[in-house]
Write a protein that holds these residues in place. Sequence first.
Motif, PDB file in Angstrom:
ATOM      1  N   ASP A 125       0.856  -1.309  -0.164  1.00  0.00           N
ATOM      2  CA  ASP A 125       0.168  -0.218   0.047  1.00  0.00           C
ATOM      3  C   ASP A 125       0.888   1.081  -0.167  1.00  0.00           C
ATOM      4  O   ASP A 125       1.798   1.209   0.772  1.00  0.00           O
ATOM      5  N   GLU A 137       0.381   4.358   0.978  1.00  0.00           N
ATOM      6  CA  GLU A 137       0.317   5.172   2.234  1.00  0.00           C
ATOM      7  C   GLU A 137       1.039   4.420   3.385  1.00  0.00           C
ATOM      8  O   GLU A 137       1.779   5.122   4.118  1.00  0.00           O
ATOM      9  N   THR A 138       0.314   3.316   3.645  1.00  0.00           N
ATOM     10  CA  THR A 138       0.764   2.431   4.886  1.00  0.00           C
ATOM     11  C   THR A 138       2.058   1.627   4.829  1.00  0.00           C
ATOM     12  O   THR A 138       2.626   1.290   5.684  1.00  0.00           O
ATOM     13  N   GLU A 151       1.870  -1.344   3.933  1.00  0.00           N
ATOM     14  CA  GLU A 151       1.469  -2.679   4.457  1.00  0.00           C
ATOM     15  C   GLU A 151       1.602  -3.592   3.076  1.00  0.00           C
ATOM     16  O   GLU A 151       1.245  -3.428   1.898  1.00  0.00           O
TER      17      GLU A 151
END
Length: 168
Positions: free
Chosen positions: A65, A67-68, A70
């Motif tokens: 991801d 943004e994260t 992850e």
Amino acid sequence: MKEVFKNGKCIFTKPNIEDVEDMVEMMNDENIQSMLSTKKRVITKESEIEWINQHQNDNTFSVYDFETLEYIGNCGFNEIENNRGEIGITIKREMQGKHYAKDIINGLINYGFDVLNLDEIYSIVFSDNKRSINCMIQLGFKEYNRDSNIFERNGIQVDDVYFNLKRK
């Protein structure tokens, strides 16, 4: 994590040893395995580390991801022959249903046409994998072949459905 490319909300990197535990869990998930193969397998940490090492210099990627950061799953080109490339993606259970598949497949489409200079990208999907089939159709892939009755799942005959997308 060394980024190879981005698409949408996804970052694509070479497979990363730091994600081996997530990869082992994902690949041993019965539901995920059932959408990838007709054979049940047990994936060990050692075999997954070997897989990671084998795919450092090809067109296989881990996806995160944007943004994260992850870990989402893995994707890539399973086969490339005669300017045709077969794509495959695997998304860990917790990340499914969050609309990553479209970004991942679009990233592979762009990479395949722009970097690998392919003329055609194709994928083989089990006929009972409705989410994957819908995603392929939404992204412009067309069904071009079907092998009927590959196996039976839950009393239903399952086909291999072949989809392709040609360079415009």
